[in-house]
Design an enzyme around this catalytic site. Structure first.
Site, PDB file in Angstrom:
ATOM      1  N   GLN A  17       0.855  -1.261   0.322  1.00  0.00           N
ATOM      2  CA  GLN A  17      -0.187   0.419   0.310  1.00  0.00           C
ATOM      3  C   GLN A  17       0.666   1.176  -0.129  1.00  0.00           C
ATOM      4  OE1 GLN A  17      -3.129   2.103   2.725  1.00  0.00           O
ATOM      5  NE2 GLN A  17      -3.248   0.619   3.015  1.00  0.00           N
ATOM      6  N   ARG A  38       6.665  -8.764 -10.358  1.00  0.00           N
ATOM      7  CA  ARG A  38       7.077 -10.548 -10.694  1.00  0.00           C
ATOM      8  C   ARG A  38       6.568 -11.069 -11.351  1.00  0.00           C
ATOM      9  NH1 ARG A  38      10.243 -13.055  -5.599  1.00  0.00           N
ATOM     10  NH2 ARG A  38       8.777 -11.453  -4.594  1.00  0.00           N
ATOM     11  N   PHE A  97      10.804  -2.085  -0.619  1.00  0.00           N
ATOM     12  CA  PHE A  97      10.978  -3.074  -0.722  1.00  0.00           C
ATOM     13  C   PHE A  97      11.253  -3.386   1.174  1.00  0.00           C
ATOM     14  CE2 PHE A  97      12.242  -3.586  -4.809  1.00  0.00           C
ATOM     15  CZ  PHE A  97      11.338  -4.860  -5.576  1.00  0.00           C
ATOM     16  N   ARG A 104      20.698  -5.460  -2.424  1.00  0.00           N
ATOM     17  CA  ARG A 104      21.045  -7.093  -2.774  1.00  0.00           C
ATOM     18  C   ARG A 104      20.857  -7.162  -4.277  1.00  0.00           C
ATOM     19  NH1 ARG A 104      18.588  -7.973   2.500  1.00  0.00           N
ATOM     20  NH2 ARG A 104      16.386  -8.735   1.675  1.00  0.00           N
ATOM     21  N   VAL A 137       7.570  -3.528   7.824  1.00  0.00           N
ATOM     22  CA  VAL A 137       7.209  -2.771   8.749  1.00  0.00           C
ATOM     23  C   VAL A 137       6.082  -2.950   7.953  1.00  0.00           C
ATOM     24  CG1 VAL A 137       6.433  -0.440   9.667  1.00  0.00           C
ATOM     25  CG2 VAL A 137       8.373  -1.471  10.366  1.00  0.00           C
ATOM     26  N   TYR A 138       4.538  -2.982   8.555  1.00  0.00           N
ATOM     27  CA  TYR A 138       3.392  -2.895   8.213  1.00  0.00           C
ATOM     28  C   TYR A 138       2.640  -1.539   8.972  1.00  0.00           C
ATOM     29  CZ  TYR A 138       3.668  -7.286   5.524  1.00  0.00           C
ATOM     30  OH  TYR A 138       4.276  -7.656   4.488  1.00  0.00           O
ATOM     31  N   GLU A 139       1.573  -1.173   8.651  1.00  0.00           N
ATOM     32  CA  GLU A 139       0.742  -0.010   8.742  1.00  0.00           C
ATOM     33  C   GLU A 139       0.446   0.137  10.063  1.00  0.00           C
ATOM     34  OE1 GLU A 139      -1.241   2.681   7.102  1.00  0.00           O
ATOM     35  OE2 GLU A 139      -1.728   2.569   8.873  1.00  0.00           O
ATOM     36  N   ASP A 168       0.774   3.810   6.229  1.00  0.00           N
ATOM     37  CA  ASP A 168       0.810   3.413   4.329  1.00  0.00           C
ATOM     38  C   ASP A 168       0.612   4.458   3.732  1.00  0.00           C
ATOM     39  OD1 ASP A 168       1.500   0.938   4.952  1.00  0.00           O
ATOM     40  OD2 ASP A 168      -0.217   0.277   5.012  1.00  0.00           O
ATOM     41  N   GLY A 247      -7.647  20.007  19.686  1.00  0.00           N
ATOM     42  CA  GLY A 247      -7.455  21.201  19.384  1.00  0.00           C
ATOM     43  C   GLY A 247      -7.928  22.209  20.860  1.00  0.00           C
ATOM     44  N   GLY A 248      -8.231  23.632  20.828  1.00  0.00           N
ATOM     45  CA  GLY A 248      -8.285  24.262  22.587  1.00  0.00           C
ATOM     46  C   GLY A 248     -10.185  24.521  21.918  1.00  0.00           C
ATOM     47  N   GLN A 249     -10.826  23.565  21.304  1.00  0.00           N
ATOM     48  CA  GLN A 249     -12.159  23.862  20.869  1.00  0.00           C
ATOM     49  C   GLN A 249     -12.573  22.797  21.501  1.00  0.00           C
ATOM     50  OE1 GLN A 249     -13.280  27.043  20.751  1.00  0.00           O
ATOM     51  NE2 GLN A 249     -12.324  27.848  19.413  1.00  0.00           N
TER      52      GLN A 249
HETATM   53  N1  CAO Z   1      11.748 -10.101  -9.170  1.00  0.00           N
HETATM   54  C1  CAO Z   1      12.832 -11.269  -8.435  1.00  0.00           C
HETATM   55  N2  CAO Z   1      12.598 -10.636  -7.378  1.00  0.00           N
HETATM   56  C2  CAO Z   1      11.578 -10.174  -6.716  1.00  0.00           C
HETATM   57  C3  CAO Z   1      11.181  -8.737  -7.503  1.00  0.00           C
HETATM   58  C4  CAO Z   1      10.870  -8.943  -8.960  1.00  0.00           C
HETATM   59  N3  CAO Z   1      10.222  -8.893 -10.000  1.00  0.00           N
HETATM   60  N4  CAO Z   1      10.105  -7.577  -6.926  1.00  0.00           N
HETATM   61  C5  CAO Z   1      10.634  -8.198  -5.831  1.00  0.00           C
HETATM   62  N5  CAO Z   1      11.297  -9.297  -6.142  1.00  0.00           N
HETATM   63  C6  CAO Z   1      12.004  -9.490  -4.458  1.00  0.00           C
HETATM   64  C7  CAO Z   1      13.337  -9.359  -3.937  1.00  0.00           C
HETATM   65  O1  CAO Z   1      14.289  -8.705  -4.308  1.00  0.00           O
HETATM   66  C8  CAO Z   1      12.873  -8.988  -2.357  1.00  0.00           C
HETATM   67  O2  CAO Z   1      14.417 -10.254  -2.252  1.00  0.00           O
HETATM   68  P1  CAO Z   1      15.569 -10.881  -1.217  1.00  0.00           P
HETATM   69  O3  CAO Z   1      14.926 -10.682  -0.224  1.00  0.00           O
HETATM   70  O4  CAO Z   1      15.847 -12.176  -1.692  1.00  0.00           O
HETATM   71  O5  CAO Z   1      16.528  -9.997  -1.413  1.00  0.00           O
HETATM   72  C9  CAO Z   1      11.686 -10.081  -2.328  1.00  0.00           C
HETATM   73  O6  CAO Z   1      10.787 -10.490  -3.446  1.00  0.00           O
HETATM   74  C10 CAO Z   1      10.704  -9.966  -0.610  1.00  0.00           C
HETATM   75  O7  CAO Z   1      11.735  -8.502  -0.634  1.00  0.00           O
HETATM   76  P2  CAO Z   1      10.403  -7.946   0.819  1.00  0.00           P
HETATM   77  O8  CAO Z   1      11.425  -8.662   1.421  1.00  0.00           O
HETATM   78  O9  CAO Z   1      10.304  -6.042   0.133  1.00  0.00           O
HETATM   79  O10 CAO Z   1       9.259  -8.677   0.244  1.00  0.00           O
HETATM   80  P3  CAO Z   1       8.520  -8.912   1.681  1.00  0.00           P
HETATM   81  O11 CAO Z   1       7.049  -9.557   1.660  1.00  0.00           O
HETATM   82  O12 CAO Z   1       9.237  -9.842   2.780  1.00  0.00           O
HETATM   83  O13 CAO Z   1       8.487  -7.795   2.604  1.00  0.00           O
HETATM   84  C11 CAO Z   1       7.433  -6.045   3.428  1.00  0.00           C
HETATM   85  C12 CAO Z   1       6.739  -7.415   3.020  1.00  0.00           C
HETATM   86  C13 CAO Z   1       6.149  -4.778   3.348  1.00  0.00           C
HETATM   87  C14 CAO Z   1       7.061  -5.811   5.159  1.00  0.00           C
HETATM   88  C15 CAO Z   1       8.377  -5.271   3.028  1.00  0.00           C
HETATM   89  O14 CAO Z   1       8.316  -4.405   2.025  1.00  0.00           O
HETATM   90  C16 CAO Z   1       8.516  -4.084   4.224  1.00  0.00           C
HETATM   91  O15 CAO Z   1       9.369  -3.912   5.136  1.00  0.00           O
HETATM   92  N6  CAO Z   1       8.830  -2.565   3.714  1.00  0.00           N
HETATM   93  C17 CAO Z   1       9.407  -1.558   3.613  1.00  0.00           C
HETATM   94  C18 CAO Z   1       7.938  -0.663   4.499  1.00  0.00           C
HETATM   95  C19 CAO Z   1       6.797  -0.624   3.948  1.00  0.00           C
HETATM   96  O16 CAO Z   1       6.519   0.245   2.773  1.00  0.00           O
HETATM   97  N7  CAO Z   1       5.337  -1.334   4.893  1.00  0.00           N
HETATM   98  C20 CAO Z   1       4.207  -0.911   3.363  1.00  0.00           C
HETATM   99  C21 CAO Z   1       3.966  -2.642   3.354  1.00  0.00           C
HETATM  100  S1  CAO Z   1       1.843  -1.520   3.304  1.00  0.00           S
HETATM  101  O17 CAO Z   1       1.325  -2.845   4.830  1.00  0.00           O
END
Ligand code: CAO
Length: 425
Positions: A17, A38, A97, A104, A137-139, A168, A247-249
């Site tokens: 998101q 992907r 990501f 990586r 991190v998520y929302e 988000d 606020g103050g209201q």
């Molecule tokens: N082709 C090949 N690999 C791909 C790709 C593609 N097109 N797109 C993504 N990938 C791979 C990444 O390279 C990563 O691989 P490695 O872990 O081997 O380096 C892998 O997909 C997973 O990416 P990720 O770690 O970001 O995904 P996740 O589902 O494990 O985690 C999330 C999700 C949201 C917790 C994490 O991305 C995050 O903390 N993001 C930053 C904070 C954020 O935006 N959070 C809000 C999310 S909305 O609530």
């Protein structure tokens, strides 16, 4: 009418998101947003909370309007090569990501700015540098770490997260501002730069009034909080203040006619100081205009419970919309508690483009929230979200200038996922 960001090309490497909410806004300002996904699966939200079998979810379609989609396996050498070519042709790369994922892939800031020195790299992470910088991190994690949860809810209840996605979409908004600012600076410097927005920081920015109150506590109780009038002492930290206004209201949510059966028959009522005398007239308490216990804002603070009980006796005799009509004639600030059903059926929101109905080939029509930021010289009608990889060939041809033969060669490597799909069929 124009398109404010016409000519700006965004490589949208975002998912879930926070990132997609940012790039959707940029698309609505006229940027060409190319979503890299992907092969096979795409953005994980395509399949999350699915309500129509075989169709992309509303979670996905409501965050990815007006974008083009290309599938690319960036862990395939040919896929990575294509991605690097796209980096050369784009103004901004947006990603959210987990920490370290871009590095990586071999695409850290150093490498990206070598490939394209004008590139702006915009990232969302959960936390900035510090003890939690490596965390995913998520929302709700952001709402908790940014101070929203500890200050939301009732004093005697649990910390509470808000339904508004301030972690988000709130961070996506902040990032969008960072991106257009960096684009503006690039006009003078010719250089790209890194834009980073931590979700904790964005939430804290939106919670700054509570940090204000934290510091005010050192100088005495927070007199506009209900607990002051109730005689409940303050501790060392900002307490949860229920529905007290920030606020103050002073304001509260009050019951309206029908509240016994309708969970949203309520109105938010603000006792704004300049209209106090009008409030006294409406609720038939004219003597409160001059009574020293009620006449001034400071005098009223210890009596808020009594005052709002009296006002509620009046609101309960009216529906929330009747109360709105009457209070508005007196310029008394108030707001109905609107259910999502009432909002989804509000024709005035469709008239302004804040709500839009869109046609989708797999799911039929759906309603989405359009651009909430209205520019008088920016006309970008809301278009449905792309199907997975819908524009892969178009982008390779139009943006990278590849002919059909070259695209076929890339496909043979599996970089676009075509081989995987063929194998499955
Ligand atoms: N082709 C090949 N690999 C791909 C790709 C593609 N097109 N797109 C993504 N990938 C791979 C990444 O390279 C990563 O691989 P490695 O872990 O081997 O380096 C892998 O997909 C997973 O990416 P990720 O770690 O970001 O995904 P996740 O589902 O494990 O985690 C999330 C999700 C949201 C917790 C994490 O991305 C995050 O903390 N993001 C930053 C904070 C954020 O935006 N959070 C809000 C999310 S909305 O609530």
């Amino acid at each position: 009418m124009g398109k404010a960001l016409e000519g700006v090309r965004i490589l949208d490497f975002t998912h879930v998101q926070s990132g997609p909410s940012c790039t959707q806004l940029l698309a609505w300002f006229g940027a060409d947003v190319i979503k890299v996904e992907r092969p096979g699966e795409g953005d994980v939200t395509r399949g999350q909370l699915r309500d129509v079998a075989g169709a992309d979810s509303l979670y996905f379609t409501m965050l990815n309007a007006n974008k083009r989609s290309i599938t690319l396996d960036t862990k395939n050498p040919q896929g990575k090569a294509v991605l690097e070519e796209l980096v050369k042709k784009c103004d901004v790369l947006v990603e959210n990501f987990a920490p370290g994922a871009l590095e990586r892939m071999g695409l850290g800031w150093k490498r990206l700015s070598e490939i394209n020195p004008r590139l702006i790299l915009a990232s969302v992470k959960g936390f900035g540098p510090g003890p939690f910088e490596d965390c995913k991190v998520y929302e709700n994690v952001a709402q908790c770490a940014g101070g929203a949860a500890s200050t939301t809810g009732f004093r005697d209840g649990l910390p509470m997260v808000s339904a508004a996605q301030i972690g988000d979409s709130g961070t996506g908004l902040h990032l969008a501002l960072g991106i257009v600012t960096a684009l503006f600076q690039r006009e003078h410097t010719g250089r790209g730069q890194k834009v980073m927005c931590a979700m904790q920081d964005a939430v804290l920015n939106l919670c700054r009034v509570k940090l204000r109150d934290q510091q005010r506590l050192a100088n005495g109780p927070l007199r506009e909080y209900s607990q002051f009038g109730e005689g409940v002492p303050f501790g060392e930290t900002v307490p949860r203040a229920g529905n007290d206004s920030g606020g103050g209201q002073p304001g509260r949510i009050l019951r309206c006619k029908g509240w016994e059966n309708d969970p949203n028959a309520y109105i938010y009522f603000i006792t704004q100081a300049p209209v106090w005398e009008k409030i006294c007239d409406v609720i038939h308490e004219p003597e409160w205009k001059t009574d020293p216990n009620y006449a001034t804002p400071a005098a009223r603070l210890p009596h808020l419970n009594e005052i709002f009980t009296r006002i509620e006796a009046w609101t309960m005799a009216h529906t929330k919309f009747e109360a709105m009509d009457i209070l508005n004639t007196y310029d008394i600030p108030c707001g109905p508690i609107l259910s999502m059903k009432e909002i989804a059926e509000d024709t005035s929101l469709y008239a302004t483009g804040t709500l839009v109905e869109v046609q989708h080939p797999a799911r039929g029509s759906y309603v989405t929230v359009g651009n909430p930021i209205k520019l008088s010289d920016n006309d970008v009608p809301v278009e449905r979200a792309p199907l997975l990889g819908e524009h892969t060939d178009e982008i390779l041809g139009e943006v990278l200038g590849l002919d059909a033969e070259s695209i076929a060669v890339i496909k043979q490597t599996g970089a676009l996922g075509a081989l995987l799909r063929e194998a499955a069929e």
